[in-house]
Design an enzyme around this catalytic site. Structure first.
Site, PDB file in Angstrom:
ATOM      1  N   GLU A 175       0.831  -1.214   0.000  1.00  0.00           N
ATOM      2  CA  GLU A 175       0.000   0.000   0.000  1.00  0.00           C
ATOM      3  C   GLU A 175       0.864   1.262   0.000  1.00  0.00           C
ATOM      4  O   GLU A 175       0.686   2.167   0.828  1.00  0.00           O
ATOM      5  CB  GLU A 175      -0.945   0.000   1.206  1.00  0.00           C
ATOM      6  N   GLU A 375      -5.928  -8.028  -0.989  1.00  0.00           N
ATOM      7  CA  GLU A 375      -6.563  -7.751   0.299  1.00  0.00           C
ATOM      8  C   GLU A 375      -7.988  -7.306   0.057  1.00  0.00           C
ATOM      9  O   GLU A 375      -8.231  -6.467  -0.815  1.00  0.00           O
ATOM     10  CB  GLU A 375      -5.843  -6.615   1.057  1.00  0.00           C
TER      11      GLU A 375
HETATM   12  C1  BG6 Z   1      -4.348  -2.617   4.879  1.00  0.00           C
HETATM   13  C2  BG6 Z   1      -3.020  -3.176   5.326  1.00  0.00           C
HETATM   14  O1  BG6 Z   1      -4.270  -1.251   5.015  1.00  0.00           O
HETATM   15  O2  BG6 Z   1      -5.489  -2.895   5.609  1.00  0.00           O
HETATM   16  C3  BG6 Z   1      -3.094  -4.250   6.386  1.00  0.00           C
HETATM   17  O3  BG6 Z   1      -2.249  -3.595   4.238  1.00  0.00           O
HETATM   18  C4  BG6 Z   1      -4.212  -3.924   7.349  1.00  0.00           C
HETATM   19  O4  BG6 Z   1      -1.837  -4.370   6.993  1.00  0.00           O
HETATM   20  C5  BG6 Z   1      -5.525  -3.917   6.587  1.00  0.00           C
HETATM   21  O5  BG6 Z   1      -4.288  -4.773   8.442  1.00  0.00           O
HETATM   22  C6  BG6 Z   1      -6.745  -3.694   7.435  1.00  0.00           C
HETATM   23  O6  BG6 Z   1      -6.564  -2.571   8.239  1.00  0.00           O
HETATM   24  P1  BG6 Z   1      -6.810  -2.639   9.799  1.00  0.00           P
HETATM   25  O7  BG6 Z   1      -6.424  -1.313  10.301  1.00  0.00           O
HETATM   26  O8  BG6 Z   1      -8.260  -2.925   9.940  1.00  0.00           O
HETATM   27  O9  BG6 Z   1      -5.978  -3.751  10.292  1.00  0.00           O
END
Ligand code: BG6
Length: 476
Positions: A175, A375
Site C-alpha cells: 500500500e 486484500e
Molecule cells: C491494509 C493493510 O491497510 O489494511 C493491512 O495492508 C491492514 O496491513 C488492513 O491490516 C486492514 O486494516 P486494519 O487497520 O483494519 O488492520
C-alpha cells in the site's frame, strides 16, 4: 466459470501482524514494534524505542512464528491455493544496514515456504509490509534518505536469491500510496519510517520518500527478473475509489484530482515515468524533489508485471461547502464526504462491493496489466459461542458480494484477474488500531485486545463457506 483453473484463491496477512517472536533468533526491532495498542477510534502511539510498561500487540501477535505448521494445515484444509505474507526485513538484516544477513531469520522463511509448497499453497510475498528496521529510522531518518534505496535492494536481493526456487510471486512495498500527501503520521511511519517535526513540509518530504521507494522498487524488479526470469513481481496499492459526490462539474474534477494523488504511485510502477500532473504540481509548489537522470532510467527499466491491490471501501469528494468532511487531496479544495448510498462498518469503513468492480475496470483500462486482489475483507466483532462456533454471516455476505463483483468484472468486462487473497484469513493484530478484536479471519484466534487468551484456533462459519467457493472456483 469466469475464473481460470489456476486462479489463486488464497488468504493474506503480514509478518508483523502474525509472527510475534519479535526479539527471537537475532531479529532486530522494526518500526511495527514501537506501535502501542490503540482502540476503535483511538490512534496507536509510536514510541521512542520500546518503553517498559506499554503494551505492544505485535510483539507476540498470534505467535505464528511457532504456530505456522498448525496454521498451514488449516489453510490446506480450507483449500487455499495461495498464501500472501511478508518477510520481516529486520529478521534478515536486524539493523537494516548490516554487512551480513541473519542466518536464523533466513532459515525461518526456508521452513515456512517449504511447508507452504509441500501443502500445495503458493507463497505470495511482500518485501516490505509496513515494517522497516527501526535502526534505519534512528540512524538515517527513514526513506527520505536515499541511502535506504541500497539497503532495501540488498535485502531484496538476499531474499530473492535465497528463495528463488521457492517463491514466484513478489510485491515490493505494501500500500505504497497510503502515505500520499503526508496526511497521516501512521502511514509516514509504516510506509517510510519517517516522523515529522513541526515546520516540516510534510507533503514534500513524503514525495521524496515515496520517489526513493519507487526507485528502489524498480531496481528490485529488474534485479529479480535477472535472478529468476519466471518471477512475477508486482506493486501493491490501496485502491479507494473517490467518486464525485454530485453531478456538479467541479466535483468531477475534484474526484480526478483526488485519485491523481494516489495514482501517482502506480503510474510510476507501471509506466516507468513520473506523470506530468505531478511534475507540474512540484513546480507549482516549488518542491525540490531530488532525482537524477540515471534514476529516471531505473524507473523505466523496472516496471512491474502485475498490480496487486487492496480494496476495502470507497469515498466521495465534493466542493459543496455545507458538507462536513476532511481534506483529502491538496490538488483542490475538495473534501471527502460520506456517501449516502452506502453504509459503513463498525470502524466507519464504507462498504461498497460495486466499487470493487469499478476499481477493477478503471485500473485495468488505465494500465492493461494483470490484476491481483491481494486484500479485501470485513473487520468485525465476532462472538465465540459456548460450543466454540462463530456464526459470521455478515463476513460471508461481505465476501460473497465482493466476489460477485469480481466475477462480473472478469466475465462481462474482460478484466484480467489472477487471484484473490482476502485479508486476515486468520485473526491477526489490526494494523490501524492494534486491536485483536477487529477480526477479519475465517479462523478465530483466542486472544483479546489486552493480549489475553489461549491463542487457540477455531473455524468460523466463513471457513466452510470459503472452502466451497474455492472448490467450485467461484460462487455457485
Ligand atoms: C491494509 C493493510 O491497510 O489494511 C493491512 O495492508 C491492514 O496491513 C488492513 O491490516 C486492514 O486494516 P486494519 O487497520 O483494519 O488492520
Amino acid at each position: 466459470m469466469p475464473f481460470k483453473q489456476d486462479f489463486l484463491w488464497g488468504g493474506a496477512v503480514a509478518a508483523h501482524q502474525i509472527e510475534g517472536a519479535y526479539n527471537k533468533d537475532g531479529r532486530g526491532l522494526s518500526t511495527a514494534d514501537v506501535m502501542t495498542g490503540g482502540a476503535n477510534g483511538v490512534d496507536r502511539e509510536i514510541t521512542k524505542g520500546v518503553v517498559a510498561g506499554k503494551y505492544y500487540p505485535n510483539h507476540e501477535a498470534i505467535n505464528f512464528y511457532y504456530h505456522y505448521k498448525e496454521d498451514i494445515a488449516l489453510f490446506k484444509e480450507l483449500g487455499l491455493k495461495a498464501f500472501r505474507t511478508s518477510i520481516s526485513w529486520s529478521r534478515i538484516f536486524p539493523n537494516g544496514d548490516d554487512e551480513i544477513a541473519n542466518e536464523a531469520g533466513l532459515a525461518f522463511y526456508d521452513r515456512l515456504f517449504d511447508e507452504l509448497n509441500e501443502a500445495g499453497i503458493v507463497p505470495v510475498i511482500t518485501l516490505s509490509h509496513f515494517e522497516i528496521p527501526y535502526h534505519l529510522y534512528e540512524a538515517y531518518g527513514g526513506f527520505k534518505n536515499k541511502k535506504l534505496i541500497d539497503f532495501y535492494v540488498k535485502y531484496a536481493e538476499t531474499v530473492m536469491r535465497r528463495y528463488k526456487d521457492k517463491v514466484k510471486y513478489w510485491m515490493t512495498f505494501n500500500e505504497i500510496n497510503n502515505q500520499a500527501g503526508g496526511d497521516w503520521d501512521i502511514h509516514a511511519w509504516c510506509n517510510s519510517a519517517v516522523q515529522f517535526v513541526a515546520d516540516d513540509n510534510r507533503e514534500e518530504i513524503i514525495y521524496q520518500a515515496s520517489l526513493n521507494e519507487l526507485i528502489a522498487s524498480a531496481k528490485v524488479v529488474k534485479l529479480g527478473h535477472e535472478i529468476n526470469p519466471n518471477f512475477q513481481i508486482g506493486c501493491m496499492m490501496a485502491y479507494v475509489p473517490v467518486y464525485p459526490y454530485s453531478a456538479n462539474p467541479s466535483d468531477q474534477i475534484a474526484a480526478i484530482k483526488a485519485m491523481d494523488g494516489r495514482y501517482f504511485y502506480s503510474d510510476i510502477h507501471v509506466r516507468g515515468k513520473i506523470p506530468r500532473y505531478v511534475l507540474n504540481y512540484w513546480k507549482e509548489h516549488d518542491y525540490r524533489i531530488d532525482y537524477s537522470q540515471e534514476e529516471l532510467e531505473i524507473l523505466k527499466a523496472g516496471t512491474v508485471d502485475y498490480i496487486g491491490f487492496s480494496y476495502y471501501m470507497s469515498d466521495a469528494v465534493t466542493e459543496i461547502a455545507e458538507l462536513d468532511g476532511w481534506k483529502y487531496s491538496k490538488f483542490s479544495q475538495a473534501k471527502i464526504s460520506k456517501n449516502p448510498y452506502i453504509h459503513a462498518s463498525d470502524w466507519g469503513w464504507q462498504i461498497d462491493p460495486v466499487g470493487l468492480r469499478y476499481v477493477l475496470n478503471s485500473v485495468y483500462e488505465r494500465y492493461e496489466k494483470p490484476l491481483f486482489v491481494v486484500e479485501n475483507g470485513l473487520g468485525a466483532y465476532d462472538k465465540l459461542e459456548t460450543d466454540g462456533s462463530i456464526h459470521d454471516t455478515y463476513r460471508i455476505k461481505y465476501l460473497q458480494e465482493h466476489i460477485k463483483q469480481m466475477e462480473l468484472a472478469v466475465d462481462e468486462d474482460g478484466v484480467e484477474l489472477i487471484g484473490y487473497t482476502p485479508w486476515g484469513i486468520i485473526d491477526i493484530v489490526s494494523f490501524g488500531s492494534g486491536e485483536m478484536e477487529k477480526r477479519y479471519g475465517m479462523i478465530y484466534v483466542d486472544k483479546d485486545n489486552e493480549g489475553k487468551g489461549t491463542l487457540k484456533r477455531s473455524k468460523k462459519d466463513s471457513f466452510n463457506w470459503y472452502q466451497t467457493v474455492i472448490k467450485n472456483n467461484g460462487l455457485t
